[in-house]
Scaffold this motif. Structure first.
Motif, PDB file in Angstrom:
ATOM      1  N   ALA A 101       0.812  -1.215   0.000  1.00 60.45           N
ATOM      2  CA  ALA A 101       0.000   0.000   0.000  1.00 60.45           C
ATOM      3  C   ALA A 101       0.849   1.271   0.000  1.00 60.45           C
ATOM      4  CB  ALA A 101      -0.913   0.005   1.215  1.00 60.45           C
ATOM      5  N   ARG A 102       2.163   1.149   0.073  1.00 66.28           N
ATOM      6  CA  ARG A 102       3.022   2.322   0.165  1.00 66.28           C
ATOM      7  C   ARG A 102       3.449   2.819  -1.206  1.00 66.28           C
ATOM      8  NH1 ARG A 102       6.909  -0.146   4.615  1.00 66.28           N
ATOM      9  NH2 ARG A 102       5.400  -0.298   6.269  1.00 66.28           N
ATOM     10  N   SER A 103       3.394   4.112  -1.361  1.00 71.43           N
ATOM     11  CA  SER A 103       3.908   4.721  -2.585  1.00 71.43           C
ATOM     12  C   SER A 103       5.371   5.100  -2.357  1.00 71.43           C
ATOM     13  CB  SER A 103       3.098   5.971  -2.939  1.00 71.43           C
ATOM     14  OG  SER A 103       3.316   6.974  -1.972  1.00 71.43           O
ATOM     15  N   ARG A 104       6.030   5.509  -3.404  1.00 68.84           N
ATOM     16  CA  ARG A 104       7.425   5.929  -3.280  1.00 68.84           C
ATOM     17  C   ARG A 104       7.526   7.149  -2.359  1.00 68.84           C
ATOM     18  NH1 ARG A 104      11.917   4.464  -6.014  1.00 68.84           N
ATOM     19  NH2 ARG A 104      10.680   3.272  -7.477  1.00 68.84           N
ATOM     20  N   PHE A 105       6.539   8.056  -2.433  1.00 67.71           N
ATOM     21  CA  PHE A 105       6.524   9.225  -1.557  1.00 67.71           C
ATOM     22  C   PHE A 105       6.405   8.799  -0.098  1.00 67.71           C
ATOM     23  CE2 PHE A 105       4.154  12.410   0.847  1.00 67.71           C
ATOM     24  CZ  PHE A 105       5.019  13.478   0.749  1.00 67.71           C
ATOM     25  N   ASP A 106       5.537   7.820   0.194  1.00 66.86           N
ATOM     26  CA  ASP A 106       5.389   7.323   1.561  1.00 66.86           C
ATOM     27  C   ASP A 106       6.699   6.753   2.086  1.00 66.86           C
ATOM     28  OD1 ASP A 106       2.760   8.020   1.871  1.00 66.86           O
ATOM     29  OD2 ASP A 106       1.970   6.042   1.376  1.00 66.86           O
ATOM     30  N   GLU A 107       7.415   6.021   1.248  1.00 67.00           N
ATOM     31  CA  GLU A 107       8.687   5.449   1.667  1.00 67.00           C
ATOM     32  C   GLU A 107       9.707   6.544   1.955  1.00 67.00           C
ATOM     33  OE1 GLU A 107       9.752   2.760  -1.430  1.00 67.00           O
ATOM     34  OE2 GLU A 107       8.323   1.242  -0.785  1.00 67.00           O
ATOM     35  N   LYS A 108       9.756   7.564   1.101  1.00 64.67           N
ATOM     36  CA  LYS A 108      10.692   8.672   1.316  1.00 64.67           C
ATOM     37  C   LYS A 108      10.343   9.442   2.585  1.00 64.67           C
ATOM     38  CE  LYS A 108      11.959   9.396  -3.500  1.00 64.67           C
ATOM     39  NZ  LYS A 108      11.907  10.311  -4.642  1.00 64.67           N
ATOM     40  N   LEU A 109       9.065   9.659   2.821  1.00 61.57           N
ATOM     41  CA  LEU A 109       8.636  10.364   4.024  1.00 61.57           C
ATOM     42  C   LEU A 109       9.012   9.577   5.277  1.00 61.57           C
ATOM     43  CD1 LEU A 109       7.168  12.788   5.233  1.00 61.57           C
ATOM     44  CD2 LEU A 109       5.036  11.494   5.021  1.00 61.57           C
ATOM     45  N   THR A 110       8.848   8.267   5.237  1.00 60.55           N
ATOM     46  CA  THR A 110       9.240   7.430   6.368  1.00 60.55           C
ATOM     47  C   THR A 110      10.738   7.533   6.626  1.00 60.55           C
ATOM     48  OG1 THR A 110       7.419   5.900   5.924  1.00 60.55           O
ATOM     49  CG2 THR A 110       9.203   5.084   7.300  1.00 60.55           C
ATOM     50  N   VAL A 111      11.537   7.542   5.586  1.00 56.63           N
ATOM     51  CA  VAL A 111      12.989   7.672   5.745  1.00 56.63           C
ATOM     52  C   VAL A 111      13.330   9.012   6.381  1.00 56.63           C
ATOM     53  CG1 VAL A 111      15.160   7.909   4.471  1.00 56.63           C
ATOM     54  CG2 VAL A 111      13.582   6.064   3.910  1.00 56.63           C
ATOM     55  N   VAL A 112      12.702  10.077   5.943  1.00 54.30           N
ATOM     56  CA  VAL A 112      12.964  11.404   6.510  1.00 54.30           C
ATOM     57  C   VAL A 112      12.579  11.439   7.995  1.00 54.30           C
ATOM     58  CG1 VAL A 112      12.241  13.828   6.422  1.00 54.30           C
ATOM     59  CG2 VAL A 112      12.804  12.615   4.323  1.00 54.30           C
ATOM     60  N   ILE A 113      11.451  10.847   8.336  1.00 53.56           N
ATOM     61  CA  ILE A 113      11.011  10.820   9.732  1.00 53.56           C
ATOM     62  C   ILE A 113      11.990  10.017  10.583  1.00 53.56           C
ATOM     63  CG2 ILE A 113       9.201  10.001  11.291  1.00 53.56           C
ATOM     64  CD1 ILE A 113       7.187  10.671   9.062  1.00 53.56           C
ATOM     65  N   VAL A 114      12.451   8.878  10.076  1.00 52.66           N
ATOM     66  CA  VAL A 114      13.409   8.055  10.815  1.00 52.66           C
ATOM     67  C   VAL A 114      14.734   8.805  11.005  1.00 52.66           C
ATOM     68  CG1 VAL A 114      14.794   5.954  10.700  1.00 52.66           C
ATOM     69  CG2 VAL A 114      12.367   5.857  10.205  1.00 52.66           C
ATOM     70  N   LEU A 115      15.186   9.513   9.979  1.00 52.69           N
ATOM     71  CA  LEU A 115      16.407  10.302  10.109  1.00 52.69           C
ATOM     72  C   LEU A 115      16.249  11.407  11.152  1.00 52.69           C
ATOM     73  CD1 LEU A 115      17.582  10.612   6.410  1.00 52.69           C
ATOM     74  CD2 LEU A 115      18.684   9.338   8.254  1.00 52.69           C
ATOM     75  N   ALA A 116      15.106  12.072  11.153  1.00 52.29           N
ATOM     76  CA  ALA A 116      14.845  13.106  12.162  1.00 52.29           C
ATOM     77  C   ALA A 116      14.828  12.501  13.558  1.00 52.29           C
ATOM     78  CB  ALA A 116      13.524  13.805  11.868  1.00 52.29           C
ATOM     79  N   LEU A 117      14.243  11.325  13.695  1.00 50.86           N
ATOM     80  CA  LEU A 117      14.229  10.633  14.981  1.00 50.86           C
ATOM     81  C   LEU A 117      15.647  10.305  15.424  1.00 50.86           C
ATOM     82  CD1 LEU A 117      12.667   9.268  17.279  1.00 50.86           C
ATOM     83  CD2 LEU A 117      12.511   7.230  15.843  1.00 50.86           C
ATOM     84  N   GLY A 118      16.472   9.848  14.490  1.00 49.25           N
ATOM     85  CA  GLY A 118      17.866   9.548  14.815  1.00 49.25           C
ATOM     86  C   GLY A 118      18.624  10.773  15.275  1.00 49.25           C
ATOM     87  N   VAL A 119      18.388  11.906  14.635  1.00 48.76           N
ATOM     88  CA  VAL A 119      19.059  13.151  15.028  1.00 48.76           C
ATOM     89  C   VAL A 119      18.624  13.571  16.425  1.00 48.76           C
ATOM     90  CG1 VAL A 119      19.178  15.627  14.512  1.00 48.76           C
ATOM     91  CG2 VAL A 119      19.456  13.950  12.684  1.00 48.76           C
ATOM     92  N   LEU A 120      17.365  13.363  16.762  1.00 46.78           N
ATOM     93  CA  LEU A 120      16.885  13.732  18.094  1.00 46.78           C
ATOM     94  C   LEU A 120      17.393  12.790  19.178  1.00 46.78           C
ATOM     95  CD1 LEU A 120      13.203  14.699  17.293  1.00 46.78           C
ATOM     96  CD2 LEU A 120      15.052  16.226  17.960  1.00 46.78           C
ATOM     97  N   ILE A 121      17.540  11.511  18.855  1.00 41.63           N
ATOM     98  CA  ILE A 121      17.958  10.524  19.844  1.00 41.63           C
ATOM     99  C   ILE A 121      19.474  10.518  20.038  1.00 41.63           C
ATOM    100  CG2 ILE A 121      18.113   8.042  20.277  1.00 41.63           C
ATOM    101  CD1 ILE A 121      15.357   7.750  19.155  1.00 41.63           C
ATOM    102  N   ALA A 122      20.244  10.831  18.998  1.00 46.18           N
ATOM    103  CA  ALA A 122      21.703  10.689  19.023  1.00 46.18           C
ATOM    104  C   ALA A 122      22.386  11.350  20.219  1.00 46.18           C
ATOM    105  CB  ALA A 122      22.294  11.187  17.720  1.00 46.18           C
ATOM    106  N   PRO A 123      22.082  12.596  20.579  1.00 44.97           N
ATOM    107  CA  PRO A 123      22.824  13.214  21.682  1.00 44.97           C
ATOM    108  C   PRO A 123      22.364  12.780  23.078  1.00 44.97           C
ATOM    109  CG  PRO A 123      21.323  14.805  20.730  1.00 44.97           C
ATOM    110  CD  PRO A 123      21.234  13.556  19.898  1.00 44.97           C
ATOM    111  N   THR A 124      21.331  11.993  23.179  1.00 50.51           N
ATOM    112  CA  THR A 124      20.831  11.590  24.490  1.00 50.51           C
ATOM    113  C   THR A 124      21.625  10.410  25.036  1.00 50.51           C
ATOM    114  OG1 THR A 124      19.227  10.032  23.582  1.00 50.51           O
ATOM    115  CG2 THR A 124      18.493  12.313  23.846  1.00 50.51           C
TER     116      THR A 124
END
Length: 69
Positions: free
Chosen positions: A24-47
């Motif tokens: 059910a995922r489009s290419r846009f959905d996959e890219k958006l998920t990657v961006v969200i995961v990267l943002a999550l990684g940036v927020l978690i990294a310094p903790t």
């Protein structure tokens, strides 16, 4: 007053998005998920939790490298 940790909110969004069917995922959905995961990684990294994860992954990678020799 209700406060929401942004990292926790992003983690919930990632889990929710990954539970959807793959077909059910489009290419846009996959890219958006990657961006969200990267943002999550940036927020978690310094903790402290992020540093612990980095340490565990480093030890795992070191063990794999030594086992392959």
């Amino acid at each position: 007053m209700l406060t929401i940790n942004v990292a926790v909110l992003l983690a919930v969004i990632v889990v929710w998005r990954l539970r959807r069917r793959t077909e059910a995922r489009s290419r846009f959905d996959e890219k958006l998920t990657v961006v969200i995961v990267l943002a999550l990684g940036v927020l978690i990294a310094p903790t402290r939790a992020g540093q612990g994860i980095l340490n565990v992954l480093g030890q795992l990678a070191s063990g794999v490298t030594q086992a392959s020799r």
